[in-house]
Scaffold this active site. Sequence first.
Site, PDB file in Angstrom:
ATOM      1  N   LYS A  41      -9.396   6.497  24.666  1.00 38.28           N
ATOM      2  CA  LYS A  41      -9.890   7.179  23.424  1.00 38.28           C
ATOM      3  C   LYS A  41      -8.558   7.026  22.401  1.00 38.28           C
ATOM      4  CE  LYS A  41     -13.286  10.237  24.583  1.00 38.28           C
ATOM      5  NZ  LYS A  41     -13.930  11.983  24.438  1.00 38.28           N
ATOM      6  N   SER A 128     -15.538  18.376  17.691  1.00 38.76           N
ATOM      7  CA  SER A 128     -14.513  17.867  17.225  1.00 38.76           C
ATOM      8  C   SER A 128     -14.587  16.751  16.454  1.00 38.76           C
ATOM      9  CB  SER A 128     -13.570  17.507  18.226  1.00 38.76           C
ATOM     10  OG  SER A 128     -13.172  18.516  19.123  1.00 38.76           O
TER      11      SER A 128
END
Length: 162
Positions: A41, A128
Amino acid sequence: MSIAVIPGSFDPVTYGHLDIIKRGAKVFDKVIVSVLINRNKSPIFTVEERMELLREVTQKMPNVEVDSFHGLLVDYMHTKGARAIIKGLRAVSDFEYEMQMASINRLLDQKIETFFMMTNNQFSFLSSSIVKEVAKYNADVSSLVPPIVEKALKQKFQEPRE
């Protein structure tokens, strides 16, 4: 002593995360909020920044500790003496993924239990990713994240991006 781990990326921590952390801290003697280091990520906050934000927003919770880990969650749990995983669920789609994760963790170690907590309705839409998308366009995120996180987001999105 009952020890639970709340794993996640927390990029950034939201009021939805805090809701689950607070509720978990009422049930377990110790709660370790642990930032997953995932090299696949590209988070906007470093692991250290996420940990510091988590420490700031949980500082009044005496039985909450902030940490980070990489690798298998069950291996990390062994190092911490933890026997419970707490996961927040917003929708059925969360459950499907989290059920797979709980099943594999149980296969790897039958002594580790996963506890699912339904998020409060006011946070059921919150992620998020949504917070980052809204903050990127300089929109108001004050109802989504604590003030220190809002400030950090503003600073991140003012920085030149590569």
